[in-house]
Scaffold this motif. Structure first.
Motif, short mmCIF file in Angstrom:
data_model
loop_
_atom_site.label_atom_id
_atom_site.label_comp_id
_atom_site.label_asym_id
_atom_site.label_seq_id
_atom_site.Cartn_x
_atom_site.Cartn_y
_atom_site.Cartn_z
N GLU A 39 0.83 -1.20 0.00
CA GLU A 39 0.00 0.00 0.00
C GLU A 39 0.87 1.26 0.00
N ARG A 40 1.88 1.26 0.87
CA ARG A 40 2.72 2.46 0.99
C ARG A 40 3.51 2.71 -0.29
N LEU A 41 4.03 1.64 -0.85
CA LEU A 41 4.91 1.79 -2.00
C LEU A 41 4.16 2.32 -3.22
N PHE A 42 2.97 1.78 -3.46
CA PHE A 42 2.23 2.16 -4.66
C PHE A 42 1.09 3.13 -4.38
N ASN A 43 1.00 3.60 -3.10
CA ASN A 43 0.01 4.62 -2.72
C ASN A 43 -1.40 4.17 -3.05
N LEU A 44 -1.71 2.92 -2.66
CA LEU A 44 -3.04 2.33 -2.89
C LEU A 44 -3.53 1.68 -1.61
N ARG A 45 -4.86 1.60 -1.47
CA ARG A 45 -5.43 0.91 -0.30
C ARG A 45 -5.75 -0.52 -0.70
N ARG A 46 -5.57 -1.45 0.24
CA ARG A 46 -5.76 -2.85 -0.07
C ARG A 46 -7.19 -3.17 -0.49
N GLU A 47 -8.16 -2.47 0.13
CA GLU A 47 -9.54 -2.75 -0.25
C GLU A 47 -9.84 -2.30 -1.68
N ASP A 48 -9.03 -1.37 -2.20
CA ASP A 48 -9.21 -0.93 -3.58
C ASP A 48 -8.48 -1.82 -4.58
N ILE A 49 -7.55 -2.64 -4.05
CA ILE A 49 -6.73 -3.48 -4.92
C ILE A 49 -7.35 -4.86 -5.13
N VAL A 50 -7.96 -5.40 -4.07
CA VAL A 50 -8.50 -6.76 -4.14
C VAL A 50 -9.49 -6.86 -5.29
N GLY A 51 -9.29 -7.88 -6.11
CA GLY A 51 -10.14 -8.11 -7.28
C GLY A 51 -9.56 -7.56 -8.56
N LEU A 52 -8.59 -6.67 -8.46
CA LEU A 52 -7.97 -6.13 -9.66
C LEU A 52 -6.82 -7.03 -10.11
N THR A 53 -6.33 -6.79 -11.32
CA THR A 53 -5.15 -7.50 -11.84
C THR A 53 -4.02 -6.49 -12.04
N ASP A 54 -2.85 -7.00 -12.34
CA ASP A 54 -1.72 -6.10 -12.58
C ASP A 54 -1.97 -5.20 -13.79
N HIS A 55 -2.76 -5.66 -14.75
CA HIS A 55 -3.06 -4.85 -15.91
C HIS A 55 -3.95 -3.66 -15.56
N ASP A 56 -4.63 -3.75 -14.40
CA ASP A 56 -5.41 -2.60 -13.93
C ASP A 56 -4.54 -1.58 -13.19
N LEU A 57 -3.35 -1.98 -12.78
CA LEU A 57 -2.53 -1.14 -11.91
C LEU A 57 -1.25 -0.62 -12.57
N PHE A 58 -0.71 -1.35 -13.53
CA PHE A 58 0.59 -1.01 -14.09
C PHE A 58 0.51 -0.90 -15.61
N PRO A 59 1.50 -0.23 -16.21
CA PRO A 59 1.56 -0.19 -17.68
C PRO A 59 1.64 -1.60 -18.27
N GLY A 60 1.13 -1.74 -19.50
CA GLY A 60 1.02 -3.06 -20.12
C GLY A 60 2.28 -3.91 -20.11
N PRO A 61 3.44 -3.39 -20.55
CA PRO A 61 4.65 -4.23 -20.58
C PRO A 61 5.04 -4.75 -19.20
N ILE A 62 4.89 -3.90 -18.18
CA ILE A 62 5.23 -4.32 -16.82
C ILE A 62 4.26 -5.38 -16.34
N ALA A 63 2.94 -5.15 -16.57
CA ALA A 63 1.93 -6.12 -16.15
C ALA A 63 2.12 -7.44 -16.87
N ASP A 64 2.50 -7.40 -18.16
CA ASP A 64 2.74 -8.64 -18.91
C ASP A 64 3.87 -9.44 -18.29
N GLU A 65 4.93 -8.74 -17.88
CA GLU A 65 6.07 -9.44 -17.26
C GLU A 65 5.67 -10.07 -15.92
N PHE A 66 4.89 -9.33 -15.09
CA PHE A 66 4.43 -9.88 -13.81
C PHE A 66 3.62 -11.15 -14.05
N ARG A 67 2.70 -11.09 -15.02
CA ARG A 67 1.84 -12.25 -15.28
C ARG A 67 2.66 -13.43 -15.79
#
Length: 375
Positions: A39-67
């Protein structure tokens, strides 16, 4: 139920109080859990993150690498370690990440867990070291090129000086000899004495030029280390000295088995100068003895050359390895005062050291090494 709640709270407390980024995603890549550091690092709350994917949070190339890394860990079935990059307020950060799958009772992976540690500062430090090394290497190459150019200039200068000095010196010596041989009857005894002094000084100057050139070569010639039989070299030098004065009895004590690693030609120059000095300074000794030996100190061989000749005053020992420094008058013992400077240069280039001990009228001892001292 209470124990399960307590266990869950304890687990969350544990992962929330670690400096690593911890998260869990389901097999399809949706977030199930993140810790406070995430939460601190990416300035997001956990309740807002649950249910999302990396493609909802990061640029496409970065999210592709995570996946791709998630799927690799799922396919492997065991923890995998990799480096990943993610954006931060001050630019991209690098993390060393360990990912591992969670399996149900049937052995199917239903979630992927990740533990990421920020190594950005270490990476930046490594990059800075690499940059400094590259810069240092460039400076070394530039300095080496400058030194090579300077060396060529010095070689050319030394050759020019040698050539330009030798011609007039030969003329001085030659014409003086002609005057002495062809016009001696027309010259007063005092004039003949002057001519003898001119010839002697021209000869001395020629020797000084030769010695300076040898000093230059000892300083700049390429060093080639090889196994060297020091006993054999010492015997060769003594034989040459004896051939120049066949009627002079000198006892030379040179044991077998003295060996070292170094440049054979330069080591021969060391022996030529040290043994030559011993030979010269025992000229007025009734029973001259020159001894070569070795002893082991601190894991290295310390060679020594002793004589029972004129010796020297230890008050002047600190300057005897400087060029043109002489501890005896030229009228007593001839020489240019460069030989020991040559020896010192050669020994130093081999990583060794040299010392001298002497007592007036009782001889001198020179000790030297040809390898660096073991600390």
């Amino acid at each position: 139920m209470v124990s399960q709640v307590v266990g869950h709270e304890q687990l969350m407390a544990l992962i929330d109080h670690t400096s690593a980024v911890i998260y869990m995603r389901d097999a399809d890549g949706h977030y199930l859990l993140v810790n406070r550091e995430y939460e601190r690092l990416f300035n997001l709350r956990r309740e807002d993150i649950v249910g999302l994917t990396d493609h909802d949070l990061f640029p496409g190339p970065i999210a592709d690498e995570f996946r791709a890394n998630d799927l690799a860990a799922i396919d492997c079935g065991i923890p995998l370690q990799m480096e990943e990059k993610a954006p931060a307020e001050d630019g991209m950060h690098t993390y060393v990440t360990v990912k591992f799958p969670l399996h149900d009772e049937d052995g199917r992976a239903y979630a992927i867990c990740g533990i990421s540690t920020d190594i950005t500062e270490r990476k930046r430090a490594e990059e800075e070291v690499r940059r400094l090394n590259d810069e240092l290497e460039l400076r070394v190459r530039q300095r080496t090129a400058e030194l090579e150019a300077s060396t060529k200039e010095l070689d050319a200068f030394a050759y020019s000086v040698s050539h330009d000095l030798r011609a007039p010196l030969r003329s001085l010596e030659g014409f003086s000899q002609v005057l002495l041989e062809d016009y001696a009857g027309d010259l007063a005894e005092e004039a003949q004495g002057y001519l003898h002094r001119i010839r002697a000084n021209a000869t001395r100057m020629t020797q000084m030029v030769d010695d300076l050139l040898e000093l230059s070569r000892a300083s700049r010639s390429q060093l080639r280390r090889e196994h060297t039989d020091l006993s054999a070299l010492a015997r060769e030098v003594v034989a040459e000295l004896a051939a120049c004065e066949p009627g002079r009895p000198v006892t030379a004590e040179i044991p077998d088995g003295l060996t070292t690693s170094g440049d054979r030609n330069l080591i021969r120059s060391v022996l030529h100068n040290l043994l030559g000095n011993a030979w010269k300074f025992t000229a007025r000794t009734d029973q001259p003895v020159i001894a070569v030996g070795v002893r082991r100190e601190r894991g290295i061989d310390v060679f020594e050359i002793r004589d029972n000749g004129a010796g020297f005053d230890m008050n002047y020992a600190d300057r005897m390895f400087d060029p043109f420094q002489r501890l005896h008058r030229a009228s007593e013992f001839e020489g240019t005062g460069i030989g020991l400077a040559i020896v010192h240069r050669i020994v130093t280039r081999h990583g060794g050291w040299i010392t001298a001990e002497g007592v007036p009228g009782r001889g001198a001892t020179f000790r030297f090494t040809l390898t660096p001292e073991i600390q």
